[in-house]
Write an enzyme that holds these catalytic residues in place. Sequence first.
Site, mmCIF file in Angstrom:
data_model
loop_
_atom_site.group_PDB
_atom_site.id
_atom_site.type_symbol
_atom_site.label_atom_id
_atom_site.label_comp_id
_atom_site.label_asym_id
_atom_site.label_seq_id
_atom_site.Cartn_x
_atom_site.Cartn_y
_atom_site.Cartn_z
ATOM 1 N N GLY A 205 0.811 -1.224 0.000
ATOM 2 C CA GLY A 205 0.000 0.000 0.000
ATOM 3 C C GLY A 205 0.837 1.263 0.000
ATOM 4 O O GLY A 205 0.347 2.336 0.351
ATOM 5 N N GLY A 206 2.089 1.135 -0.413
ATOM 6 C CA GLY A 206 3.014 2.274 -0.358
ATOM 7 C C GLY A 206 2.628 3.439 -1.247
ATOM 8 O O GLY A 206 3.196 4.528 -1.118
ATOM 9 N N GLU A 207 1.679 3.225 -2.153
ATOM 10 C CA GLU A 207 1.224 4.330 -3.013
ATOM 11 C C GLU A 207 -0.050 4.970 -2.449
ATOM 12 O O GLU A 207 -0.714 5.753 -3.129
ATOM 13 C CB GLU A 207 0.966 3.829 -4.433
ATOM 14 C CG GLU A 207 2.192 3.845 -5.315
ATOM 15 C CD GLU A 207 3.295 2.912 -4.866
ATOM 16 O OE1 GLU A 207 3.003 1.715 -4.692
ATOM 17 O OE2 GLU A 207 4.429 3.367 -4.647
ATOM 18 N N TRP A 255 6.186 -5.225 1.273
ATOM 19 C CA TRP A 255 5.336 -6.063 0.422
ATOM 20 C C TRP A 255 6.009 -7.234 -0.255
ATOM 21 O O TRP A 255 5.511 -7.754 -1.252
ATOM 22 C CB TRP A 255 4.604 -5.204 -0.602
ATOM 23 C CG TRP A 255 5.441 -4.301 -1.459
ATOM 24 C CD1 TRP A 255 5.904 -3.057 -1.142
ATOM 25 C CD2 TRP A 255 5.884 -4.551 -2.800
ATOM 26 N NE1 TRP A 255 6.610 -2.524 -2.192
ATOM 27 C CE2 TRP A 255 6.606 -3.417 -3.221
ATOM 28 C CE3 TRP A 255 5.740 -5.604 -3.691
ATOM 29 C CZ2 TRP A 255 7.188 -3.308 -4.496
ATOM 30 C CZ3 TRP A 255 6.315 -5.505 -4.948
ATOM 31 C CH2 TRP A 255 7.024 -4.366 -5.341
ATOM 32 N N ASP A 316 10.997 6.268 -6.121
ATOM 33 C CA ASP A 316 10.263 5.011 -5.926
ATOM 34 C C ASP A 316 11.176 3.798 -6.001
ATOM 35 O O ASP A 316 10.799 2.766 -6.542
ATOM 36 C CB ASP A 316 9.119 4.902 -6.962
ATOM 37 C CG ASP A 316 8.110 3.809 -6.593
ATOM 38 O OD1 ASP A 316 8.126 3.346 -5.435
ATOM 39 O OD2 ASP A 316 7.317 3.415 -7.476
#
Lengths: 549, 268
Positions: A205-207, A255, A316
């Site tokens: 869920g890093g975005e 993740w 990123d």
Amino acid sequence: MNRFIALLAPLCLGLGLTLPVLAQEDEFQTVITPAFSPVTWERLINAEDEPENWMMYSGTLDSQRYSRLDQIDKSNVAELEMKWSYQIPVIDRAETVPTVVDGIMFITEAPSNLTAVDARTGRVYWRYDHELPDDLRICCGRNNRGVAILGETLFMSTLDAHLVAIDARTGNVLWDTEVADYEAGYSKTAAPLIVKDKVVTGIAGGEFGIRGFIDAYDPATGELEWRTYAIPGPGEPGNDSWSGDSWKTGGAATWITGSYDPDLNLIYWGTGNPGPDWNGDVRLGDNLYSDSALALDGDTGEIAWHFQFTPHDVHDYDSIQVPILADIEYQGSTRKVMMWANRNAFFYTIDRATGEFLEGDAYASQTWAQGLDPTGRPIRVPGMAPTYEGILVSPPIVGATNWYSPGYSQQTGLFYVTSFDGEQEFFKRDEDYEEGERFTGGGGRYNQPMDAFHSSIRAINPATAQIEWEFPIMPRSSAGITTTAGGIVFTGSADGYFFALDAATGEELWHISLGARVHAAPMTYAVDGKQFVTIASGNVVYTFGLKDD
Amino acid sequence: MSSISIQIRYLLTVAISCLLFTVGTSTAEDAGNLYNTNFDINAGLKYFERQCSRCHGFDAKGNDETGAPDLTGRLSRASSDVGVFNIIRTGVPGTAMLPVAADLPDSQVWQLVAYIGSLSTDPANIDLPGSVVAGSRLFRNRGDCNSCHMIDGEGGRLGPDLSRVGERRNPEELLTDILDPHQEVAPRWWTMRVTDNEGVTREGLRMNEDSFSLRIMDAESNLWSYQKRQLASIERVEESTMPSYTQTLSDSDVDDLVAYLFSLRKEN
């Protein structure tokens, strides 16, 4: 299978039958009942000693993806033939690495399903469909990468950020625990890792401006045992590496699956990008522990040490790679090391007991750093941060590598990674955080066709961080790597090949066109004394073996 | 350079309608887009960059890796604003295209529809100075374009089929294609020159190339397929085989050709 035959034999004799007769009459006779032995922690620690099984995502706790099986070797790998294929019924991208225990194979499927098949035939025992809400928040596709197993229970992550325990014999759900709120942007795709008597698992869920963590659950009940946040809270060391309240929405997702060293009792786990990804103006500082390797106490989850690959990342460059652990000869002595080819295009060899940086160098094209300083910290090239207008930087957002598993061979002492030499225009945007919404602050754009870039499998010497050989492929690949005692590197490519290379030289030994993108890592196992190698391509899981005598 | 000046006008007469767009997970059935001013398009752009660009790209040109389609030309799953609205609202089952958040107001979905609509060039909104008829004549006669390009089944095989090129290239891009063909060359139109282990050399358009093999079409339209390990040398020329027409065509010729090519659509 030997275990099972040993169990079955007395029963058969009691019925007046003999095993050879059964084998002639019904080729499926040995798989009427799933009969694997419970997977104890002892078996997992010593997984290397039973190479006929592949009992966790990376094969063994050190994640080398090195199998001692050597029936398929350099001399006969070109004779491999397809033994069976399993068509995943839900059309999507298969990123699964199957697990095999005593002749039973467990295959996770998109979006969050699980199937058990006979590992010799690919025919189904049972299938579990996980019910998902229709408003998932996922950044990058619906997929699942594998399971963990302990005892007779399988543990699987799901896209709605649950951890599910499933009976390995029937597919029945034993418990279903919500790890985090999917509506806030949390999701789960990676295989958990068993550490002693706990199920250790990360979060995606890093975005979406989440706050990453690593959890440990009781395998019997699904109760949370401990949680270690990948971003320190107020008062904790490292919290001051975030300006203002940016730590609350700083990402650092976890993740992909980590590794474990039983002797040091340390869990190793990578962390993802800080959020928002491409606009660092709102999160000044190093942003600990984003883009880091974390070493956690195997019992408490306490952070023993950390190594941050990319402080204050604005490209990123997640450090979401599987840590490979090995004991190598380094400058005259044997060192316990962790090897890591990072998305940021640098390879690192790190002392895994202390976190000390030993060696590092670029293994793929990059323009963002001048190099690494003596502590392993990157020396940045000024002016390479994303702009509103766009700026060309290498590697691109997808990185020089990414989540797909690297491999290590105990025969050659080399580390193998799927690498990409590309570049991309990076943009930044101003965005406010809103729960459950994307929080990325920009994006990227390729200025050339993908075929203009270079991709390859690279072999790196961890003692020197230098490339020993490379094998070109095209286009950019998301396939992982497995090595064997047969002297082989197995991997795949985005153009739909599955192939074998000589682990020592990189020479091609065999390839087959499977027709659809390989987006997963191979694995190998044996049943009834016969070695197989399995790979997912497109929507299909293929298994290969040598010709029967 | 050509005198073409392209004016893209959005002749957006907002029809007064009694339709009421409510917040919720409605599916549009029979309505045009009321949210299509420049303000709306810009709002749609912002939403797109944040929520959609990860798969569809910052330029909305799609991404082969994620399977997300190019949204700047003809859309394969929707032919109207309503169709686009419904896809955004409900997603595409069995793909990574998920529905937008259920609580996203319809007005914002329509703004996104307006932005996506602005990416494809509606010929009705464009005045071009050239003549379609003259361009068609030029294409087949003096320009000799049809010796390489096929339109509706007639023409050569050495360049892209242009039967529907107006759906995927806007006039500015067509202008560039004619005057500077090397600027943007799809890998399909690169040239490969290969020599096999017996010393035989062949050259042709790059039909396909992968990790272990490649396929080319030579100038006589023969198709050749090779395993790379059979080849002693492989040379790749990442340029177009098409010449620039800067010197050979006048500005008005180019205007005519652009007008003709831009008119090539399914309905024509």
